[in-house]
Scaffold this active site. Structure first.
Site, PDB file in Angstrom:
ATOM      1  N   ASN A 105       3.444  -9.493  20.404  1.00  0.00           N
ATOM      2  CA  ASN A 105       3.533  -9.971  19.018  1.00  0.00           C
ATOM      3  C   ASN A 105       4.291 -11.295  18.982  1.00  0.00           C
ATOM      4  OD1 ASN A 105       2.296  -7.622  17.903  1.00  0.00           O
ATOM      5  ND2 ASN A 105       4.223  -6.513  18.177  1.00  0.00           N
ATOM      6  N   HIS A 127       4.408  -5.425  25.246  1.00  0.00           N
ATOM      7  CA  HIS A 127       4.398  -3.969  25.120  1.00  0.00           C
ATOM      8  C   HIS A 127       3.308  -3.416  26.040  1.00  0.00           C
ATOM      9  CE1 HIS A 127       6.511  -3.731  21.058  1.00  0.00           C
ATOM     10  NE2 HIS A 127       6.133  -4.999  21.055  1.00  0.00           N
ATOM     11  N   HIS A 163       8.136 -10.508  24.833  1.00  0.00           N
ATOM     12  CA  HIS A 163       8.023  -9.183  25.431  1.00  0.00           C
ATOM     13  C   HIS A 163       6.583  -8.730  25.342  1.00  0.00           C
ATOM     14  CE1 HIS A 163       9.316  -8.894  21.242  1.00  0.00           C
ATOM     15  NE2 HIS A 163       8.585  -7.781  21.122  1.00  0.00           N
ATOM     16  N   GLU A 181       9.535  -8.845  15.980  1.00  0.00           N
ATOM     17  CA  GLU A 181      10.871  -8.432  15.543  1.00  0.00           C
ATOM     18  C   GLU A 181      11.957  -9.072  16.411  1.00  0.00           C
ATOM     19  OE1 GLU A 181      13.470  -4.332  15.861  1.00  0.00           O
ATOM     20  OE2 GLU A 181      11.294  -4.160  15.714  1.00  0.00           O
ATOM     21  N   VAL A 182      11.737  -9.095  17.707  1.00  0.00           N
ATOM     22  CA  VAL A 182      12.740  -9.608  18.646  1.00  0.00           C
ATOM     23  C   VAL A 182      12.225 -10.923  19.237  1.00  0.00           C
ATOM     24  CG1 VAL A 182      14.106  -9.143  20.707  1.00  0.00           C
ATOM     25  CG2 VAL A 182      13.461  -7.252  19.200  1.00  0.00           C
ATOM     26  N   ARG A 187      12.073   1.061  28.688  1.00  0.00           N
ATOM     27  CA  ARG A 187      11.387   1.867  27.676  1.00  0.00           C
ATOM     28  C   ARG A 187      11.783   1.420  26.274  1.00  0.00           C
ATOM     29  NH1 ARG A 187       8.416   5.435  30.370  1.00  0.00           N
ATOM     30  NH2 ARG A 187       9.181   5.971  32.447  1.00  0.00           N
ATOM     31  N   ASP A 188      10.793   1.370  25.377  1.00  0.00           N
ATOM     32  CA  ASP A 188      11.057   1.018  23.984  1.00  0.00           C
ATOM     33  C   ASP A 188      11.932   2.092  23.339  1.00  0.00           C
ATOM     34  OD1 ASP A 188       9.421  -1.021  21.815  1.00  0.00           O
ATOM     35  OD2 ASP A 188      10.538   0.680  20.974  1.00  0.00           O
ATOM     36  N   ILE A 189      12.878   1.652  22.525  1.00  0.00           N
ATOM     37  CA  ILE A 189      13.823   2.586  21.902  1.00  0.00           C
ATOM     38  C   ILE A 189      13.141   3.448  20.831  1.00  0.00           C
ATOM     39  CG2 ILE A 189      14.669   1.129  20.004  1.00  0.00           C
ATOM     40  CD1 ILE A 189      17.540   1.854  20.970  1.00  0.00           C
TER      41      ILE A 189
HETATM   42  P1  5GP Z   1       8.130  -6.568  18.287  1.00  0.00           P
HETATM   43  O1  5GP Z   1       7.816  -6.134  16.896  1.00  0.00           O
HETATM   44  O2  5GP Z   1       9.124  -7.712  18.329  1.00  0.00           O
HETATM   45  O3  5GP Z   1       6.891  -6.846  19.093  1.00  0.00           O
HETATM   46  O4  5GP Z   1       8.760  -5.324  19.009  1.00  0.00           O
HETATM   47  C1  5GP Z   1      10.116  -5.178  19.290  1.00  0.00           C
HETATM   48  C2  5GP Z   1      10.285  -3.818  19.936  1.00  0.00           C
HETATM   49  O5  5GP Z   1      11.577  -3.749  20.462  1.00  0.00           O
HETATM   50  C3  5GP Z   1      10.098  -2.642  18.979  1.00  0.00           C
HETATM   51  O6  5GP Z   1       9.060  -1.793  19.450  1.00  0.00           O
HETATM   52  C4  5GP Z   1      11.465  -1.967  18.986  1.00  0.00           C
HETATM   53  O7  5GP Z   1      11.379  -0.560  18.933  1.00  0.00           O
HETATM   54  C5  5GP Z   1      12.057  -2.450  20.304  1.00  0.00           C
HETATM   55  N1  5GP Z   1      13.509  -2.517  20.308  1.00  0.00           N
HETATM   56  C6  5GP Z   1      14.281  -3.104  19.345  1.00  0.00           C
HETATM   57  N2  5GP Z   1      15.590  -3.014  19.706  1.00  0.00           N
HETATM   58  C7  5GP Z   1      15.612  -2.378  20.904  1.00  0.00           C
HETATM   59  C8  5GP Z   1      16.672  -1.998  21.782  1.00  0.00           C
HETATM   60  O8  5GP Z   1      17.858  -2.221  21.521  1.00  0.00           O
HETATM   61  N3  5GP Z   1      16.325  -1.348  22.927  1.00  0.00           N
HETATM   62  C9  5GP Z   1      15.027  -1.097  23.247  1.00  0.00           C
HETATM   63  N4  5GP Z   1      14.784  -0.463  24.401  1.00  0.00           N
HETATM   64  N5  5GP Z   1      14.001  -1.442  22.439  1.00  0.00           N
HETATM   65  C10 5GP Z   1      14.295  -2.084  21.288  1.00  0.00           C
END
Ligand code: 5GP
Length: 128
Positions: free
Chosen positions: A97, A112, A110, A105-106, A34-36
């Site tokens: 993304n 979503h 991944h 961001e990461v 689950r997303d945080i």
């Molecule tokens: P991006 O913008 O890279 O597509 O999305 C990264 C997602 O990772 C974001 O929705 C953010 O809330 C989620 N996220 C970032 N750090 C963590 C974490 O430590 N644990 C979890 N479960 N989600 C994370």
């Protein structure tokens, strides 16, 4: 420019068990959790276990087994979450993304999976 995987990204740490997560599904090829900061009632991230930065990196560099395994895992997670329209669910959106314009961001691939409410338009119209 070739992709360089940063093994200190937060999802690499989650895969190594260094940071806890709320796991929904796991197999040889993928982990779903689950997303945080959920953006919808259902918001789960599915990541491949291999070191891939973006979807195109994965699609071009992963083995056939990894690609099939990851894709099947996403299908299983949709079913587990109850959002699959083919199984009576109300639907969902998948988003991967990538890079700066994609606002990633990461830097570990991944997908979503978002659902649990009507999600509106795919993208906001540009203001300029
Ligand atoms: P991006 O913008 O890279 O597509 O999305 C990264 C997602 O990772 C974001 O929705 C953010 O809330 C989620 N996220 C970032 N750090 C963590 C974490 O430590 N644990 C979890 N479960 N989600 C994370």
């Amino acid at each position: 420019m070739a992709y360089v995987y940063d093994d200190q990204n937060i999802f690499a740490k989650i895969l190594r068990g260094e940071i806890p997560n709320d796991t929904v599904y796991e197999d040889e090829y993928a982990l779903a959790f689950r997303d945080i900061q959920p953006q919808a009632p259902v918001h789960v991230l599915v990541i491949p276990k291999g070191p891939y930065v973006t979807y195109d990196h994965f699609a071009n560099a992963a083995t056939d087994a990894e690609i099939v395994g990851y894709s099947r895992a996403i299908g299983k997670v949709c079913a587990l979450l109850g959002v699959s329209p083919g199984e009576g669910g109300q639907g969902y959106r998948t988003i991967a993304n990538s890079g700066d314009d994609g606002v990633q961001e990461v830097t570990h691939l991944h997908t979503h999976i978002l659902g649990g409410r009507p999600l509106g338009r795919m993208l906001q119209r540009a203001r300029d």
